[in-house]
Design an enzyme around this catalytic site. Structure first.
Site, mmCIF file in Angstrom:
data_model
loop_
_atom_site.group_PDB
_atom_site.id
_atom_site.type_symbol
_atom_site.label_atom_id
_atom_site.label_comp_id
_atom_site.label_asym_id
_atom_site.label_seq_id
_atom_site.Cartn_x
_atom_site.Cartn_y
_atom_site.Cartn_z
ATOM 1 N N LYS A 125 0.857 -1.184 0.000
ATOM 2 C CA LYS A 125 0.000 0.000 0.000
ATOM 3 C C LYS A 125 0.890 1.230 0.000
ATOM 4 O O LYS A 125 2.020 1.180 0.493
ATOM 5 C CB LYS A 125 -0.916 -0.005 1.227
ATOM 6 C CG LYS A 125 -1.969 -1.104 1.189
ATOM 7 C CD LYS A 125 -2.900 -0.996 2.383
ATOM 8 C CE LYS A 125 -3.934 -2.121 2.379
ATOM 9 N NZ LYS A 125 -4.820 -2.056 3.565
ATOM 10 N N HIS A 128 1.474 6.980 2.474
ATOM 11 C CA HIS A 128 0.754 8.252 2.322
ATOM 12 C C HIS A 128 1.134 9.235 3.422
ATOM 13 O O HIS A 128 1.869 8.915 4.357
ATOM 14 C CB HIS A 128 -0.760 8.023 2.247
ATOM 15 C CG HIS A 128 -1.373 7.407 3.454
ATOM 16 N ND1 HIS A 128 -1.454 8.051 4.666
ATOM 17 C CD2 HIS A 128 -1.970 6.203 3.639
ATOM 18 C CE1 HIS A 128 -2.063 7.288 5.547
ATOM 19 N NE2 HIS A 128 -2.382 6.153 4.945
ATOM 20 N N HIS A 131 1.184 8.420 7.167
ATOM 21 C CA HIS A 131 2.270 7.626 7.750
ATOM 22 C C HIS A 131 3.383 8.512 8.311
ATOM 23 O O HIS A 131 4.153 8.082 9.176
ATOM 24 C CB HIS A 131 2.881 6.683 6.705
ATOM 25 C CG HIS A 131 1.989 5.547 6.313
ATOM 26 N ND1 HIS A 131 1.554 5.358 5.022
ATOM 27 C CD2 HIS A 131 1.440 4.544 7.045
ATOM 28 C CE1 HIS A 131 0.785 4.279 4.979
ATOM 29 N NE2 HIS A 131 0.698 3.771 6.190
#
Length: 566
Positions: A125, A128, A131
């Protein structure tokens, strides 16, 4: 010489109060005009059978004859202490000059280990902007604890296990193209992951298929394991590239999968201790007495869950590192989860569970928009970092700044601005990002502090050839100069409270206030002008030199690099 400690010792000697009482009572007045330190005489009223103002008057006469103290002024029931400015400045600057890189350090953590778990993205994933909150806080805390002498291990507990991998495998087998994925791994894996969820809303049977694939993965199926390893490896390559850009390093990338073979022991221990009870087919630790929902250890189908893996990880870390603190930098939405599994560990009789600490933080929005990888509406971290660097480059060129390496400066300032923004407030406060605030070169921002450092370095370059060691600090006792040195003197206190509260915000506030004090000093006290006498010039250059060193050290604790010119 520690001026505060000196005053504490004198008060103890005169009053015979216990040290802890005096230490807790001594405080910094709210206004600098009221002195450098204050001692409330109220604890002495019952002992001396006198009113606090009378006690303050009497003690002030006994404490005044001291070459470290300029004066002791009674004010109501308080004693206000004014330091000898020249001696305070001389001793503080002299200590910093001896070893600038060690100023604000201590050895209190010697022989002790702190584990700091942070960042921890989910494999396959995108990394983004959300994080970065965990990454910024954790990276800063790791550096703060190292500053205090601890052996710090930075852990990246990757989300590399769980049902989501069954979903990703299902998506890959349907729509995956390895050649396409190799070109843009994370984004392509995200596309098929999002597509799986869209399709599953119309075809719920896909969820069953995904659970089946994950069960095969748990059982060691060769095909499933090969795909899982592939997803993990290509994701790590991408993540490490971003971490390198951020200047963040980890000692371990052991994720959830690492503990998959260590969970049976956890189940056995909890069962042997009589803590597991059945609830709707699941095996749980009952936490009703603690006012919490049960901590699920095994689901009704016998599968493990997050809590099982987290307990296994904590047990492994205790055995491996014998830690003094095991810090989890994980968002506030997981607060209940941490309370549950940590309470279950304490019920198991593991006293060291008290040393496992959840350090929560708020939510991140970008322009008021929430983030969700499930639906694909993400703001990618690397996109934000690149945009910050690009915008910084534009500002530097627009201002015709005298910068030798624009690319290097743009990277350091752009990324520093992002780090500063995430650590500007207490960590539990939500953040709504906007470029006006992030790249404000004049307000409270990363660029503002970096500019303060660069300005100081520019002055020192222009003063090349002037030897300002052993300067005469009787020339630098103005309010602005004294205030600047008091800020310099407070670096260790800022580091200590940041560690005690696990709050990098205190370092952020410290370096911002230090930069403000430096700018005020610079704007009111000429340094290199022709009408400034040589001794004053030397003393002020010494202040500039140590200030730049401390700004640099403080910014480093926030993960921010400095630039020599802006």
């Amino acid at each position: 010489m520690d001026f505060k400690e000196h005053i504490i010792e004198k008060i103890i000697k005169l009053t015979e109060l216990e040290r802890t009482i005096v230490e807790n009572a001594v405080e910094v007045p709210p206004d600098e005009k009221m002195g450098d330190l204050a001692f409330p005489c109220f604890p002495l009223a019952k002992i001396m059978h006198k009113a606090p103002p009378v006690i303050a008057q009497e003690l002030s006469k006994k404490l005044s004859d001291d070459d470290m103290i300029d004066k002791v002024q009674p004010a109501g029931g308080y004693l206000n202490f004014f330091f000898n400015r020249e001696r305070f400045i001389s001793e503080t600057v002299g200590e910093i000059e001896k070893a600038p890189e060690k100023w604000g350090m201590s050895n209190e953590g010697e022989g002790k280990t702190v584990l700091c778990e942070y960042s921890s993205p989910n494999i396959a994933k995108p990394f983004h902007i959300g994080h970065l909150f965990s990454t910024a806080v954790g990276n800063s805390l790791a550096r703060i604890y190292k500053q205090l002498g601890y052996n710090v291990q930075s852990l990246n507990h990757l989300g590399d296990w769980g049902t989501q991998f069954g979903k990703l495998i299902s998506a890959y087998k349907r729509w995956g193209d390895r050649e396409v994925i190799e070109k843009d791994p994370i984004n392509e894996l995200l596309k098929i992951y999002v597509k799986f969820h869209d399709e599953a809303e119309e075809h719920p049977e896909l969820e069953d298929e995904a659970r089946g694939y994950f069960k095969k993965l748990e059982d060691g199926d060769e095909e499933m394991t090969e795909l899982w390893s592939y997803f993990r490896e290509i994701s790590l390559v991408e993540y490490k590239r971003v971490y390198e850009l951020l200047g963040v390093e980890f000692d371990s990338y052991n994720g959830e999968a690492f503990y998959s073979d260590k969970m049976d022991e956890v189940v056995d221990i909890l069962r042997d201790k009589g803590l597991l009870v059945e609830s709707e087919g699941a095996q749980v630790v009952d936490l009703s007495e603690e006012g919490m929902p049960p901590c699920i250890i095994l689901k009704s189908n016998g599968a493990t869950i997050y809590a099982t893996r987290d307990i296994a990880a904590a047990l492994y870390r205790h055995r491996t590192y014998n830690f003094d603190k095991n810090i989890y930098v994980v968002g506030n939405p997981q607060k209940l989860h941490f309370r549950q599994f940590l309470t279950a560990m304490k019920k198991a009789g593991w006293k060291w569970a008290d040393d496992c600490i959840h350090v929560g933080f708020g939510l991140v929005r970008f322009g008021g928009k929430n983030l969700s990888t499930r639906h694909g509406d993400v703001v990618l971290l690397e996109d934000v970092l690149r945009e910050s660097i690009d915008k910084t480059r534009e500002i530097i060129r627009k201002n015709n700044s005298n910068v030798d390496d624009i690319e290097d400066a743009s990277r350091k300032i752009g990324i520093g601005a992002i780090f500063y923004t995430f650590l500007h407030s207490t960590r539990e406060k939500d953040i709504d990002l906007n470029w006006e605030t992030i790249l404000d070169f004049e307000g409270e921002s990363g660029p503002y502090c970096q500019y303060g450092y660069a300005r100081g370095r520019s002055i020192l370059r222009r003063a090349e050839g002037i030897n300002f060691k052993n300067a005469d600090f009787s020339k630098t006792v103005s309010d602005e100069e004294y205030s600047l040195v008091k800020h310099l003197n407070g670096f260790y206190d800022a580091v200590k409270i940041a560690a005690d509260k696990n709050e990098p915000f205190y370092i952020n506030r410290y370096v911002t206030n230090l930069t403000k004090a430096f700018n005020k000093f610079y704007n009111t006290n000429p340094i290199l002008k022709d009408d400034v006498d040589e001794e004053t010039k030397k003393a002020r250059l010494a202040l500039v030199s140590v200030t730049t060193e401390v700004i640099k050290s403080a910014l480093y604790l926030l993960g921010i690099e400095t630039v020599e010119s802006m």
